[in-house]
Design a protein around this motif. Structure first.
Motif, PDB file in Angstrom:
ATOM      1  N   GLU A  55       0.436  -1.255  -0.123  1.00 44.76           N
ATOM      2  CA  GLU A  55       0.595   0.037  -0.134  1.00 44.76           C
ATOM      3  C   GLU A  55       1.072   1.163   0.210  1.00 44.76           C
ATOM      4  O   GLU A  55       1.737   1.229   0.684  1.00 44.76           O
ATOM      5  CB  GLU A  55      -0.510   0.037   1.292  1.00 44.76           C
ATOM      6  N   GLY A  56       0.707   2.618  -0.928  1.00 40.37           N
ATOM      7  CA  GLY A  56       1.378   3.410  -1.193  1.00 40.37           C
ATOM      8  C   GLY A  56       2.240   3.155  -1.817  1.00 40.37           C
ATOM      9  O   GLY A  56       3.800   3.504  -2.410  1.00 40.37           O
ATOM     10  N   TRP A 119       8.050   8.642  -7.436  1.00 41.62           N
ATOM     11  CA  TRP A 119       7.662  10.190  -7.446  1.00 41.62           C
ATOM     12  C   TRP A 119       6.781  10.240  -6.926  1.00 41.62           C
ATOM     13  O   TRP A 119       6.669  10.501  -5.083  1.00 41.62           O
ATOM     14  CB  TRP A 119       7.657  11.346  -8.168  1.00 41.62           C
ATOM     15  N   LEU A 120       5.285   8.892  -6.868  1.00 44.37           N
ATOM     16  CA  LEU A 120       3.996   8.859  -6.075  1.00 44.37           C
ATOM     17  C   LEU A 120       4.697   8.387  -5.390  1.00 44.37           C
ATOM     18  O   LEU A 120       3.594   8.311  -4.053  1.00 44.37           O
ATOM     19  CB  LEU A 120       3.288   8.701  -7.298  1.00 44.37           C
ATOM     20  N   ASP A 121       5.724   7.606  -4.921  1.00 42.80           N
ATOM     21  CA  ASP A 121       5.497   6.414  -3.823  1.00 42.80           C
ATOM     22  C   ASP A 121       5.202   7.484  -2.695  1.00 42.80           C
ATOM     23  O   ASP A 121       5.775   8.079  -2.267  1.00 42.80           O
ATOM     24  CB  ASP A 121       7.159   6.255  -4.190  1.00 42.80           C
ATOM     25  N   LEU A 122       4.674   6.805  -1.736  1.00 51.25           N
ATOM     26  CA  LEU A 122       4.902   6.981  -0.556  1.00 51.25           C
ATOM     27  C   LEU A 122       5.611   6.008   1.237  1.00 51.25           C
ATOM     28  O   LEU A 122       5.578   6.422   2.063  1.00 51.25           O
ATOM     29  CB  LEU A 122       3.022   7.058   0.022  1.00 51.25           C
ATOM     30  N   ARG A 123       6.281   4.510   0.645  1.00 51.78           N
ATOM     31  CA  ARG A 123       6.995   4.225   1.411  1.00 51.78           C
ATOM     32  C   ARG A 123       7.717   5.494   2.422  1.00 51.78           C
ATOM     33  O   ARG A 123       7.666   5.083   3.897  1.00 51.78           O
ATOM     34  CB  ARG A 123       7.663   3.215   0.351  1.00 51.78           C
ATOM     35  N   PRO A 380       1.428  14.224   3.463  1.00 54.19           N
ATOM     36  CA  PRO A 380       1.534  13.005   3.197  1.00 54.19           C
ATOM     37  C   PRO A 380      -0.192  12.241   4.333  1.00 54.19           C
ATOM     38  O   PRO A 380       0.147  11.409   3.372  1.00 54.19           O
ATOM     39  CB  PRO A 380       2.887  13.147   3.892  1.00 54.19           C
ATOM     40  N   SER A 381       0.149  12.778   5.486  1.00 55.06           N
ATOM     41  CA  SER A 381      -1.649  11.505   6.133  1.00 55.06           C
ATOM     42  C   SER A 381      -2.406  11.494   5.518  1.00 55.06           C
ATOM     43  O   SER A 381      -3.867  10.833   5.969  1.00 55.06           O
ATOM     44  CB  SER A 381      -1.130  12.436   7.754  1.00 55.06           C
ATOM     45  N   ALA A 382      -2.949  12.757   4.380  1.00 50.88           N
ATOM     46  CA  ALA A 382      -4.307  12.808   4.091  1.00 50.88           C
ATOM     47  C   ALA A 382      -4.458  11.822   2.745  1.00 50.88           C
ATOM     48  O   ALA A 382      -3.875  10.917   2.379  1.00 50.88           O
ATOM     49  CB  ALA A 382      -4.615  13.771   2.736  1.00 50.88           C
ATOM     50  N   ARG A 383      -5.463  11.275   3.127  1.00 54.37           N
ATOM     51  CA  ARG A 383      -6.124   9.869   2.089  1.00 54.37           C
ATOM     52  C   ARG A 383      -7.390  10.252   1.011  1.00 54.37           C
ATOM     53  O   ARG A 383      -7.639  10.942   1.059  1.00 54.37           O
ATOM     54  CB  ARG A 383      -5.917   8.999   2.103  1.00 54.37           C
ATOM     55  N   GLY A 384      -7.274   9.388   0.170  1.00 51.48           N
ATOM     56  CA  GLY A 384      -8.300  10.116  -1.089  1.00 51.48           C
ATOM     57  C   GLY A 384      -9.927   9.620  -0.175  1.00 51.48           C
ATOM     58  O   GLY A 384      -9.722   8.817   0.592  1.00 51.48           O
ATOM     59  N   ILE A 385     -10.852  10.980  -0.312  1.00 50.51           N
ATOM     60  CA  ILE A 385     -12.434  10.299  -0.167  1.00 50.51           C
ATOM     61  C   ILE A 385     -13.363  10.562  -1.032  1.00 50.51           C
ATOM     62  O   ILE A 385     -12.984  11.237  -1.991  1.00 50.51           O
ATOM     63  CB  ILE A 385     -12.363  10.879   1.195  1.00 50.51           C
ATOM     64  N   ILE A 386     -14.382   9.891  -0.787  1.00 51.88           N
ATOM     65  CA  ILE A 386     -15.220  10.628  -1.869  1.00 51.88           C
ATOM     66  C   ILE A 386     -16.560  10.956  -0.805  1.00 51.88           C
ATOM     67  O   ILE A 386     -16.851  10.413  -0.473  1.00 51.88           O
ATOM     68  CB  ILE A 386     -16.319   9.279  -2.631  1.00 51.88           C
ATOM     69  N   CYS A 387     -17.067  12.298  -1.819  1.00 45.56           N
ATOM     70  CA  CYS A 387     -18.076  12.394   0.207  1.00 45.56           C
ATOM     71  C   CYS A 387     -19.590  13.305  -0.793  1.00 45.56           C
ATOM     72  O   CYS A 387     -19.113  13.421  -2.080  1.00 45.56           O
ATOM     73  CB  CYS A 387     -18.022  13.312   0.759  1.00 45.56           C
ATOM     74  N   GLY A 388     -20.435  13.490   0.005  1.00 44.07           N
ATOM     75  CA  GLY A 388     -21.950  13.597  -0.360  1.00 44.07           C
ATOM     76  C   GLY A 388     -22.257  13.080  -0.906  1.00 44.07           C
ATOM     77  O   GLY A 388     -23.104  13.540  -2.417  1.00 44.07           O
ATOM     78  N   LEU A 389     -22.480  11.465  -0.706  1.00 44.27           N
ATOM     79  CA  LEU A 389     -22.958  10.197  -1.636  1.00 44.27           C
ATOM     80  C   LEU A 389     -24.466  10.161  -1.073  1.00 44.27           C
ATOM     81  O   LEU A 389     -24.946  10.396   0.323  1.00 44.27           O
ATOM     82  CB  LEU A 389     -22.054   9.639  -1.566  1.00 44.27           C
ATOM     83  N   SER A 516      -9.666  15.259   3.893  1.00 47.08           N
ATOM     84  CA  SER A 516      -8.987  13.837   3.391  1.00 47.08           C
ATOM     85  C   SER A 516      -7.912  14.106   4.553  1.00 47.08           C
ATOM     86  O   SER A 516      -7.409  13.384   4.688  1.00 47.08           O
ATOM     87  CB  SER A 516      -8.987  14.173   2.484  1.00 47.08           C
ATOM     88  N   MET A 517      -7.744  14.931   4.939  1.00 50.38           N
ATOM     89  CA  MET A 517      -6.589  15.248   5.978  1.00 50.38           C
ATOM     90  C   MET A 517      -6.966  14.768   7.371  1.00 50.38           C
ATOM     91  O   MET A 517      -7.317  13.779   7.377  1.00 50.38           O
ATOM     92  CB  MET A 517      -6.087  16.632   6.516  1.00 50.38           C
ATOM     93  N   ASN A 518      -5.366  14.131   7.869  1.00 46.70           N
ATOM     94  CA  ASN A 518      -4.707  13.349   8.895  1.00 46.70           C
ATOM     95  C   ASN A 518      -5.142  12.111   9.342  1.00 46.70           C
ATOM     96  O   ASN A 518      -6.099  12.137  10.390  1.00 46.70           O
ATOM     97  CB  ASN A 518      -5.642  14.013  10.570  1.00 46.70           C
ATOM     98  N   TRP A 519      -5.297  10.972   8.234  1.00 41.15           N
ATOM     99  CA  TRP A 519      -6.271  10.162   8.093  1.00 41.15           C
ATOM    100  C   TRP A 519      -5.151   8.901   7.956  1.00 41.15           C
ATOM    101  O   TRP A 519      -5.164   8.277   9.040  1.00 41.15           O
ATOM    102  CB  TRP A 519      -6.836   9.737   6.179  1.00 41.15           C
ATOM    103  N   GLU A 520      -3.979   8.847   7.126  1.00 44.13           N
ATOM    104  CA  GLU A 520      -2.560   7.808   7.689  1.00 44.13           C
ATOM    105  C   GLU A 520      -1.048   8.977   8.543  1.00 44.13           C
ATOM    106  O   GLU A 520      -0.648   8.920   7.811  1.00 44.13           O
ATOM    107  CB  GLU A 520      -2.723   7.176   6.453  1.00 44.13           C
ATOM    108  N   THR A 521      -1.573   8.286   9.640  1.00 46.33           N
ATOM    109  CA  THR A 521      -0.144   8.943  10.665  1.00 46.33           C
ATOM    110  C   THR A 521       0.196   8.149  10.814  1.00 46.33           C
ATOM    111  O   THR A 521      -0.542   6.924  11.577  1.00 46.33           O
ATOM    112  CB  THR A 521      -1.184   9.896  12.090  1.00 46.33           C
ATOM    113  N   THR A 522       1.631   7.686  10.223  1.00 49.95           N
ATOM    114  CA  THR A 522       2.456   6.935  10.973  1.00 49.95           C
ATOM    115  C   THR A 522       3.027   6.968  12.358  1.00 49.95           C
ATOM    116  O   THR A 522       2.946   5.388  13.847  1.00 49.95           O
ATOM    117  CB  THR A 522       3.655   7.031   9.765  1.00 49.95           C
ATOM    118  N   GLU A 523       3.287   7.803  13.319  1.00 52.09           N
ATOM    119  CA  GLU A 523       3.064   7.875  14.596  1.00 52.09           C
ATOM    120  C   GLU A 523       2.316   7.217  15.578  1.00 52.09           C
ATOM    121  O   GLU A 523       1.227   7.720  15.108  1.00 52.09           O
ATOM    122  CB  GLU A 523       3.474   9.383  15.032  1.00 52.09           C
TER     123      GLU A 523
END
Length: 530
Positions: A55-56, A119-123, A380-389, A516-523
């Motif tokens: 993932e990422g 370049w897109l890689d998040l590791r 970097p902690s943001a992840r994709g979201i779809i909202c208003g469904l 979408s922010m502060n979703w995936e935090t590693t710490e």
């Protein structure tokens, strides 16, 4: 006049030709231009396989990249021969490339020591968080005064650091002085000019300025930055201008032709769009979306989340020009995702049809923060979201929301650019693969509230590389004097909706971005409780 005579007289009329290798994130192209008219004569394109091992993570195979270049060259030469165009008229080759993507190889065997980290890689997210936490005041802009860049997963230095820390082959090659590092331009030029038998290990100033190891004021690798990331300077390529003879092609039908132009893809598009004046700007819609504005011979630092980057240096003795850049990670990549991951479209043309069938997203917002958010947030902690469904939402609305996402992201970087420069853009020059989507171009004009201007020849990135190659000293078949540049025909999309509606939709978009922010935090969060 018989056919052979007609063909040969036609050949003579063309004059010198210049070719360009355009190695992008999702495909490789080889294109041949007439240096006197800028006309595209022939080209070939090959898709590049991206792998996502975790993932990422995003990787590509450096050997597949190289092979795709050879294949595109051979096919294009065959097509030219069929058109009765003599390939010996090709006088120079330019290289333009996906930037930041990181490759390490063994200079003795010529073999890559790991896949290219794209370049897109998040590791490197945890590495980046660790580096930022080490800075005074946890400031991601700690190195910006030298590099023009925030500390981010996007740039090469952290990817190279990861390779040295996690891949035994890379670590061993560095210790035994066999390792070479390069972005895609360096890998290609080294291989094409002979590889382990005398290949030239170089990069240009535009690609170097995306590594975080390059000082944009001294225009060279910076010993302090290298020490900061723990990178030995001996693995780095030599930094050259964007327009000079680096070496000669060593094999294939084009053997002996100089490689004499090198520009990162976004710089190349700026050149290809003829944005040579301070204040001129272009937006390229590729895998990501990149808005660059020429700021002339002085680097301008942004207060609104944009990057300061080297635009070009068109000759050894020519001055460097700088640009402000707004970088969006996911633009065309969202189309590929809807196609490959969700299977709701079979092609990019189908996306336009689906979206056009509803003409609205019906309150649905799609923030494609697959690789976190780039400009202007650098989150970097943001992840994709779809909202208003709602129950009413269907795949056509989602298709429309995906196109709108590209436009809203462009609006955010344009706003930042206007705030930084104080002089608002009055129209936007655009290029790149997605500009063939007419609905997208109209939407873009509506959301920006300014006209969008698209050249009828969309391959401006390759054109920029060809211009740099053809203008190089010792080649000199392409003049970059303003009076000699050919007139470009273009199409203009005017805004068609009222400003209030546009502003309302934009405000809703910004609300979605916040979610979408502060979703995936590693710490682990617990560490913050003292």
């Amino acid at each position: 006049m018989n056919g052979a005579m007609a063909a040969s007289s036609h050949r003579i009329m063309l004059g010198p030709l210049v070719a360009a290798i355009d190695q992008g994130t999702s495909s490789t192209r080889f294109l041949v231009f007439n240096s006197k008219t800028s006309e595209l004569l022939s080209h070939h394109q090959v898709e590049i396989k991206q792998s996502f091992p975790k993932e990422g993570w995003v990787e590509e195979d450096p050997k597949e990249i190289l092979q795709s270049v050879y294949e595109c060259m051979e096919r294009t030469c065959e097509k030219l021969t069929q058109l009765n165009i003599d390939i010996s008229n090709i006088k120079a080759i330019g290289v333009t490339n996906q930037r930041e993507t990181t490759i390490v190889w063994d200079k003795e065997t010529g073999e890559p020591l790991y896949n290219a980290i794209v370049w897109l890689d998040l590791r490197t997210q945890s590495t980046v968080e660790h580096l930022i936490n080490k800075t005074p005041g946890r400031n991601k802009n700690h190195l910006k005064h030298k590099t023009g860049l925030p500390i981010s997963t996007y740039f090469s230095a952290v990817k190279l650091r990861w390779l040295m820390d996690n891949v035994d082959e890379v670590r061993e090659a560095v210790v035994s002085h066999r390792a070479m590092f390069g972005t895609v331009d360096s890998w290609l030029i080294w291989c094409l000019t002979g590889g382990k038998s005398g290949g030239v290990h170089c990069t240009d100033v535009t690609n170097a300025s995306r590594t975080m190891l390059f000082n944009i004021h001294t225009m060279d690798w910076d010993p302090e930055l290298c020490k900061y990331f723990g990178i030995p300077m001996e693995v780095l390529p030599r930094v050259r201008s964007s327009s000079e003879i680096y070496g000669l092609m060593k094999s294939g039908a084009l053997s002996g032709i100089p490689i004499s132009g090198c520009l990162g893809d976004q710089s190349a598009a700026l050149v290809g769009q003829m944005c040579f004046q301070d204040g001129q700007a272009k937006n390229t819609y590729g895998t990501g979306c990149f808005l660059l504005r020429n700021t002339g011979s002085k680097p301008v630092m942004s207060d609104h989340g944009l990057l300061t980057t080297v635009a070009y240096k068109l000759g050894r003795d020519k001055p460097a020009c700088y640009a402000l850049e707004g970088s969006v990670a996911i633009a065309g990549a969202v189309v590929r995702w809807l196609q490959d991951n969700l299977g709701i479209i079979g092609s990019s043309e189908e996306l336009e049809k689906l979206a056009a069938s509803v003409g609205t997203s019906y309150g649905c917002y799609f923030v494609p923060a697959f690789s976190g958010l780039y400009a202007p947030y650098w989150e970097p902690s943001a992840r994709g979201i779809i909202c208003g469904l709602t129950q009413f939402t269907n795949k056509s609305h989602l298709a429309f929301a995906a196109l709108e996402a590209v436009c809203f992201q462009t609006r955010e970087i344009m706003d930042a650019m206007n705030q930084d420069s104080g002089i608002p853009l009055t129209q936007l020059q655009v290029d790149g693969g997605m500009t063939s989507n007419r609905l997208l171009m109209q939407l873009q004009a509506d959301i920006l509230c300014i006209p969008v201007v698209k050249p009828s020849m969309p391959e401006t990135t390759a054109l920029g590389a060809a211009m740099a190659a053809g203008a190089a000293e010792g080649v000199s078949v392409w003049s970059l004097n303003p009076e000699d540049l050919s007139e470009v025909t273009s199409e203009k999309f005017e805004p068609q909706i009222n400003t209030e509606e546009s502003e309302f939709r934009y405000a809703r978009w910004k609300k979605a971005v916040q979610k979408s922010m502060n979703w995936e935090t590693t710490e682990p969060v617990i560490t913050l409780i003292f």
